[in-house]
Write an enzyme that holds these catalytic residues in place. Sequence first.
Site, PDB file in Angstrom:
ATOM      1  N   HIS A   1     -47.516 100.250  -9.799  1.00 54.93           N
ATOM      2  CA  HIS A   1     -48.126  99.502  -8.698  1.00 54.93           C
ATOM      3  C   HIS A   1     -49.569  99.119  -9.039  1.00 54.93           C
ATOM      4  O   HIS A   1     -50.313  99.946  -9.558  1.00 54.93           O
ATOM      5  CB  HIS A   1     -48.091 100.331  -7.412  1.00 54.93           C
ATOM      6  CG  HIS A   1     -46.736 100.349  -6.766  1.00 54.93           C
ATOM      7  ND1 HIS A   1     -46.545 100.568  -5.425  1.00 54.93           N
ATOM      8  CD2 HIS A   1     -45.499 100.150  -7.302  1.00 54.93           C
ATOM      9  CE1 HIS A   1     -45.250 100.514  -5.153  1.00 54.93           C
ATOM     10  NE2 HIS A   1     -44.601 100.272  -6.275  1.00 54.93           N
TER      11      HIS A   1
ATOM     12  N   TYR B   1     -49.805 101.235   4.273  1.00 56.73           N
ATOM     13  CA  TYR B   1     -50.361 102.251   5.174  1.00 56.73           C
ATOM     14  C   TYR B   1     -50.733 101.521   6.457  1.00 56.73           C
ATOM     15  O   TYR B   1     -51.567 100.620   6.427  1.00 56.73           O
ATOM     16  CB  TYR B   1     -51.626 102.872   4.584  1.00 56.73           C
ATOM     17  CG  TYR B   1     -51.412 103.795   3.402  1.00 56.73           C
ATOM     18  CD1 TYR B   1     -51.233 103.289   2.112  1.00 56.73           C
ATOM     19  CD2 TYR B   1     -51.419 105.175   3.564  1.00 56.73           C
ATOM     20  CE1 TYR B   1     -51.050 104.144   1.025  1.00 56.73           C
ATOM     21  CE2 TYR B   1     -51.248 106.035   2.478  1.00 56.73           C
ATOM     22  CZ  TYR B   1     -51.062 105.516   1.217  1.00 56.73           C
ATOM     23  OH  TYR B   1     -50.884 106.351   0.148  1.00 56.73           O
TER      24      TYR B   1
ATOM     25  N   PRO C   1     -51.235 114.501   3.219  1.00 60.03           N
ATOM     26  CA  PRO C   1     -50.600 113.619   2.232  1.00 60.03           C
ATOM     27  C   PRO C   1     -51.122 112.183   2.232  1.00 60.03           C
ATOM     28  O   PRO C   1     -50.787 111.406   1.333  1.00 60.03           O
ATOM     29  CB  PRO C   1     -49.113 113.651   2.632  1.00 60.03           C
ATOM     30  CG  PRO C   1     -49.083 114.098   4.047  1.00 60.03           C
ATOM     31  CD  PRO C   1     -50.277 114.962   4.250  1.00 60.03           C
TER      32      PRO C   1
ATOM     33  N   LYS D   1     -52.665 112.875  -2.928  1.00 61.29           N
ATOM     34  CA  LYS D   1     -53.417 113.595  -3.968  1.00 61.29           C
ATOM     35  C   LYS D   1     -52.841 114.961  -4.353  1.00 61.29           C
ATOM     36  O   LYS D   1     -53.212 115.524  -5.386  1.00 61.29           O
ATOM     37  CB  LYS D   1     -54.867 113.831  -3.490  1.00 61.29           C
ATOM     38  CG  LYS D   1     -55.685 112.577  -3.376  1.00 61.29           C
ATOM     39  CD  LYS D   1     -56.289 112.209  -4.711  1.00 61.29           C
ATOM     40  CE  LYS D   1     -56.792 110.797  -4.718  1.00 61.29           C
ATOM     41  NZ  LYS D   1     -56.175 109.939  -5.710  1.00 61.29           N
TER      42      LYS D   1
ATOM     43  N   TYR E   1     -58.559 106.486  -4.984  1.00 62.07           N
ATOM     44  CA  TYR E   1     -57.129 106.478  -4.654  1.00 62.07           C
ATOM     45  C   TYR E   1     -56.282 106.516  -5.924  1.00 62.07           C
ATOM     46  O   TYR E   1     -55.257 107.203  -5.976  1.00 62.07           O
ATOM     47  CB  TYR E   1     -56.804 105.243  -3.804  1.00 62.07           C
ATOM     48  CG  TYR E   1     -55.360 105.133  -3.372  1.00 62.07           C
ATOM     49  CD1 TYR E   1     -54.789 106.072  -2.501  1.00 62.07           C
ATOM     50  CD2 TYR E   1     -54.549 104.092  -3.833  1.00 62.07           C
ATOM     51  CE1 TYR E   1     -53.455 105.969  -2.106  1.00 62.07           C
ATOM     52  CE2 TYR E   1     -53.222 103.980  -3.437  1.00 62.07           C
ATOM     53  CZ  TYR E   1     -52.686 104.923  -2.585  1.00 62.07           C
ATOM     54  OH  TYR E   1     -51.365 104.822  -2.200  1.00 62.07           O
TER      55      TYR E   1
END
Length: 389
Positions: free
Chosen positions: A75, A202, A294, A298, A386
Amino acid sequence: MPSQKTQVAIIGSGPSGLTLAQLLDGAGVESVVLERRSRDYVQGRVRAGVIEQGTVEILRRAGVAARLEREGLKHHGVEIAAGERRYRIDFAAQSASLTVYGQTELTKDLMEARDASGVPPIFEVDEVVLENIEGDRPRVRYLRHGEPHTLDCDFIAGCDGYHGVSRRSIPASVLTTHERVYPFGWLGVLADVPPVSPELVYASHERGFALCSMRSATRSRCYLQCDLDTDLAKWSDERFWDELASRLPAELAARVVRAPVLEKSVAPLRSFVAEPLRYGRLFLAGDAAHIVPPTGAKGLNLAVRDVDQLAAALAAHYAERRDELLDAYSAAALRRIWRAERFSAWLTSVLHCFPGRTSFDRGMQLAELDHLVSSAAARAAFVETYTGL
Ligand code: FAD
Ligand code: PHB
């Protein structure tokens, strides 16, 4: 009483324990992994899915990344939605990427590698007790099918997750814990439906947070923020898909395919750090040492980085009789862990609906997201953390 000897006794065969065993093997250090559950149970647990590039590199060194690199989905961006608004954060400018590959698959690859090494984990151990961790010769006692066993070793690696025995074996007078318990959980499902979008979404919504992730082009992994006392029996598949669609922008909601769910579970959200990560000859790693909510994806990545650091320290002890890395492990790992805690808690606070949230609180959340997507500096900082650059 059957007794065995090894250099490093590893408690727990999750990603941290299995990866540590692999890395130690590569460094010529012997280990034995003890696991409370059965092999099928450990392999069947549906959990993480997002793997950082740094984690892939460690797994490659551990000799277990071939299938991940072949079948994992690369991704180069992620989407954040708020109400009807959609923002894409591109990783390309920073040459960053993430690999989406289920923890279930990674566990399978790690188990196969342990089998090939000739020292597979010992499953279904019970009543594990760690003895003499302050001394030179620690011992692990356990029962297997009711029969007592001992494992003598030089070091113990506590890789037994949040509920394990290792952290609890450190005297309370030595251990400090830091914790934030969130007033909600995640209801997760796995289903054979194509993802609503090729990248993760998200979604921050008035009704609560939602996440659309995946395992392949035909398998979705989706989550909904839920109450802690959620009764799975009250969540029919239909209700889950309807609620998911209601929290997504209309364009994505229209792409939700309603199909039977293969797995459904609730996970509470928690931020947790224990310190120090060393007590005598016991070292904590992974979820035994820390928990992140979550949201930032990580947990598994931190676990693999912990054991990479620990494996290097143990290798230096055996190969060069140098203990500086073992002495530095706790402080060095904790710095990295606190940074991941910061990011995970921040992202959780920005995306979720907290009880009693006021219109001002919501305004602040939306302003945080607006800042994130409109400031190049904020975007760069997000991508750096991230993706684990
Ligand atoms: P665990 O996986 O918990 O393994 C510990 C093992 O020790 C278990 O097998 C347990 O049975 C065993 N054990 C326990 N007690 C004993 C004992 N007394 N004796 C012997 N064995 C024992 N992380 C990410 O990086 N990316 C994600 O996208 C992500 N998504 C997640 C989604 C969800 C819903 C959840 C719940 C977690 C997610 N995580 C994610 C976190 C990730 O799954 C964990 O951080 C990771 O599993 C930690 O690995 P571990 O080996 O340290 O612990
Ligand atoms: C997952 O695919 O399971 C997943 C993805 C991203 C997260 C958490 C879980 O932040």
